[in-house]
Design a protein around this motif. Structure first.
Motif, PDB file in Angstrom:
ATOM      1  N   GLU A 270       0.827  -1.210   0.000  1.00 28.60           N
ATOM      2  CA  GLU A 270       0.000   0.000   0.000  1.00 28.60           C
ATOM      3  C   GLU A 270       0.862   1.261   0.000  1.00 28.60           C
ATOM      4  OE1 GLU A 270      -3.596   2.082   2.626  1.00 28.60           O
ATOM      5  OE2 GLU A 270      -2.507   0.349   3.420  1.00 28.60           O
ATOM      6  N   ASN A 271       1.871   1.305   0.867  1.00 30.33           N
ATOM      7  CA  ASN A 271       2.737   2.484   0.923  1.00 30.33           C
ATOM      8  C   ASN A 271       3.544   2.654  -0.355  1.00 30.33           C
ATOM      9  OD1 ASN A 271       1.903   3.279   3.448  1.00 30.33           O
ATOM     10  ND2 ASN A 271       3.659   2.413   4.529  1.00 30.33           N
ATOM     11  N   LEU A 272       4.043   1.559  -0.896  1.00 31.58           N
ATOM     12  CA  LEU A 272       4.798   1.647  -2.140  1.00 31.58           C
ATOM     13  C   LEU A 272       3.932   2.192  -3.276  1.00 31.58           C
ATOM     14  CD1 LEU A 272       6.758  -1.721  -1.878  1.00 31.58           C
ATOM     15  CD2 LEU A 272       7.780   0.566  -1.834  1.00 31.58           C
ATOM     16  N   GLN A 273       2.668   1.822  -3.280  1.00 26.22           N
ATOM     17  CA  GLN A 273       1.737   2.354  -4.282  1.00 26.22           C
ATOM     18  C   GLN A 273       1.464   3.835  -4.051  1.00 26.22           C
ATOM     19  OE1 GLN A 273      -1.262  -0.979  -3.720  1.00 26.22           O
ATOM     20  NE2 GLN A 273      -1.498  -0.637  -5.906  1.00 26.22           N
ATOM     21  N   ILE A 274       1.218   4.209  -2.795  1.00 31.45           N
ATOM     22  CA  ILE A 274       0.897   5.599  -2.475  1.00 31.45           C
ATOM     23  C   ILE A 274       2.021   6.529  -2.911  1.00 31.45           C
ATOM     24  CG2 ILE A 274       0.615   7.227  -0.548  1.00 31.45           C
ATOM     25  CD1 ILE A 274      -0.969   5.024   0.903  1.00 31.45           C
ATOM     26  N   PHE A 275       3.273   6.095  -2.710  1.00 31.99           N
ATOM     27  CA  PHE A 275       4.406   6.948  -3.045  1.00 31.99           C
ATOM     28  C   PHE A 275       4.914   6.726  -4.474  1.00 31.99           C
ATOM     29  CE2 PHE A 275       4.354   7.264   1.535  1.00 31.99           C
ATOM     30  CZ  PHE A 275       4.739   8.586   1.773  1.00 31.99           C
ATOM     31  N   GLY A 276       4.140   5.996  -5.261  1.00 29.42           N
ATOM     32  CA  GLY A 276       4.447   5.847  -6.671  1.00 29.42           C
ATOM     33  C   GLY A 276       5.669   5.013  -6.989  1.00 29.42           C
ATOM     34  N   LYS A 277       6.022   4.077  -6.099  1.00 30.49           N
ATOM     35  CA  LYS A 277       7.208   3.252  -6.283  1.00 30.49           C
ATOM     36  C   LYS A 277       6.919   1.924  -6.965  1.00 30.49           C
ATOM     37  CE  LYS A 277      10.095   6.093  -4.339  1.00 30.49           C
ATOM     38  NZ  LYS A 277      11.151   6.760  -5.137  1.00 30.49           N
ATOM     39  N   ILE A 278       5.652   1.578  -7.110  1.00 29.80           N
ATOM     40  CA  ILE A 278       5.303   0.292  -7.704  1.00 29.80           C
ATOM     41  C   ILE A 278       3.935   0.407  -8.370  1.00 29.80           C
ATOM     42  CG2 ILE A 278       4.144  -0.662  -5.661  1.00 29.80           C
ATOM     43  CD1 ILE A 278       5.570  -3.337  -6.262  1.00 29.80           C
ATOM     44  N   ILE A 279       3.776  -0.283  -9.489  1.00 22.79           N
ATOM     45  CA  ILE A 279       2.478  -0.383 -10.166  1.00 22.79           C
ATOM     46  C   ILE A 279       1.980  -1.817  -9.994  1.00 22.79           C
ATOM     47  CG2 ILE A 279       1.265  -0.241 -12.376  1.00 22.79           C
ATOM     48  CD1 ILE A 279       3.422   1.770 -13.282  1.00 22.79           C
ATOM     49  N   VAL A 280       0.782  -1.966  -9.501  1.00 21.99           N
ATOM     50  CA  VAL A 280       0.249  -3.301  -9.208  1.00 21.99           C
ATOM     51  C   VAL A 280      -1.156  -3.426  -9.771  1.00 21.99           C
ATOM     52  CG1 VAL A 280      -0.361  -4.946  -7.412  1.00 21.99           C
ATOM     53  CG2 VAL A 280       1.602  -3.470  -7.102  1.00 21.99           C
TER      54      VAL A 280
END
Length: 386
Positions: free
Chosen positions: A354-364
């Motif tokens: 969730e945090n990686l998505q919020i900060f734009g570090k991963i696309i899932v």
């Protein structure tokens, strides 16, 4: 580097890390290089300009024991800095570690943003409590604390440590040499807590300096053991004014102190990097799904080209069944797209999806199932330093 270069390496270490070794200590350091390290150097006109060392070590990852490369002693003479020497050494180290079968690497960074450029990401933190003996209640426990020597209770300490380490990820699997040379020092006090039946249920390693008590490791397997060890700390009320206790992230004993309002300092500590994504996923222990799960990773790795591309990973009955590099894939349950830094943080549990998505570090794209429903990752932690 070969043995003939070790004197230059020691000289560079003394300058870069601002210490001096005696002649005996220099011999010991060179023996460690020879027997326990892979030594890489960059030379200019036969002079050692920069160096690093790879320590072949082992860590716990769930139920797995994983070989990894600990990178340490990275140093450059000032006149050779910012000329690409460390870049070249790190690239060589990645290829060396892959060849040695190390799927993971860890290091203690002098500058986090520097090592992020090479694919490392923060995975481990320290948790330090600052308290006084007055903050600790008076406890009456059924068992007792005993001061021991390492050689006397080596097996007991190793078992208590292993039981604790297996509850986390990235904790080292220590051998005897590591215990004796890197964990226990001459000024340390080792205390083991035993219950009434004589079973060892906890330990601490402490050193006292002037009016300060420092607890390097604090491990307990029962509330009684926790309270017994805390009482040992409290009994220093006539000797020390302050205590620093290095704890694990899952510890919550501060809530039960007389004064829970004590500082807790969480600080970034070690960084990790997946060296060989294919090899790492073949041993990945944190997928809990019994049914077949197909995960597609579109991975970018600027400094380890063998990791680049799309990887289709199939799990079934909680085990990795197949790893294949593909151009396209169908019937995929979850699609991931990220660089090696973010994938390392996700798979090792230092940062949530969730945090990686919020900060734009991963696309899932969670097509059929959710990542959190099929994975259970042990929180990463590390007592050791290298």
């Amino acid at each position: 580097m070969t043995a003939k270069d070790f004197d230059q390496a020691v000289c560079l270490e003394e300058y870069a890390f601002k210490y001096r070794l005696s002649e005996v200590e220099k011999l010991e350091r060179k023996e460690v290089m020879q027997k326990r390290e892979i030594n890489l150097g960059s030379f200019v006109d036969n002079q050692l300009a920069a160096k690093l060392h790879i320590l072949p070590l082992q860590l716990f990852l769930g139920d797995e024991k994983l070989e990894f490369g600990g990178v340490a002693g990275v140093a450059t003479w000032p006149e050779f800095r910012r000329t690409g020497h460390i870049h070249q050494l790190l690239m060589r180290s990645f290829a060396e570690m892959k060849e040695q079968g190390f799927t993971l690497s860890m290091l203690h960074p002098f500058l986090i943003k520097f090592y992020r450029k090479f694919g490392y990401e923060v995975t481990n933190y320290t948790y330090k409590y600052d308290l006084t003996p007055k903050d600790i209640p008076t406890y009456q426990t059924a068992g007792f604390c005993k001061r021991v020597a390492f050689e006397q209770e080596k097996a007991t300490l190793k078992k208590l440590y292993k039981d604790e380490a297996s509850q986390y990820g990235l904790m080292m699997n220590r051998d005897d040499w590591w215990w004796e040379k890197r964990v226990i020092s001459e000024q340390d006090t080792i205390i083991i807590y035993y219950n009434r039946a004589g079973d060892a249920l906890g330990y601490l390693i402490a050193d006292i300096n002037a009016s300060h008590l420092r607890i390097k490791e604090f491990v307990y397997q029962s509330i009684d053991a926790c309270q017994g060890l805390l009482q040992w700390l409290k009994n220093h009320d006539s000797m020390v004014n302050s205590i620093t206790l290095v704890a694990q992230p899952n510890h919550s004993f501060a809530f039960y102190l007389d004064n829970p309002r004590i500082p807790l300092i969480k600080k970034a500590y070690f960084m990790s990097r997946i060296i060989d994504f294919s090899g790492f996923m073949k041993k990945y222990p944190y997928i809990t799904a019994k049914e077949k799960v197909r995960l597609l990773f579109k991975l970018e790795d600027e400094h380890a080209s063998w990791n680049n591309g799309k990887w289709l990973i199939t799990f079934e009955d909680r085990k990795c069944k197949q790893v294949e590099k593909v151009d396209q894939a169908t019937n995929v349950d979850i699609n991931f797209e990220a660089n090696i830094n973010s994938i390392t943080a996700l798979l090792l549990g230092s940062e949530s999806l969730e945090n990686l998505q919020i900060f734009g570090k991963i696309i899932v794209k969670e097509e059929k199932i959710r990542w959190d429903d099929i994975s259970q990752i042990n929180k990463p932690h590390l007592f050791d330093f290298f």
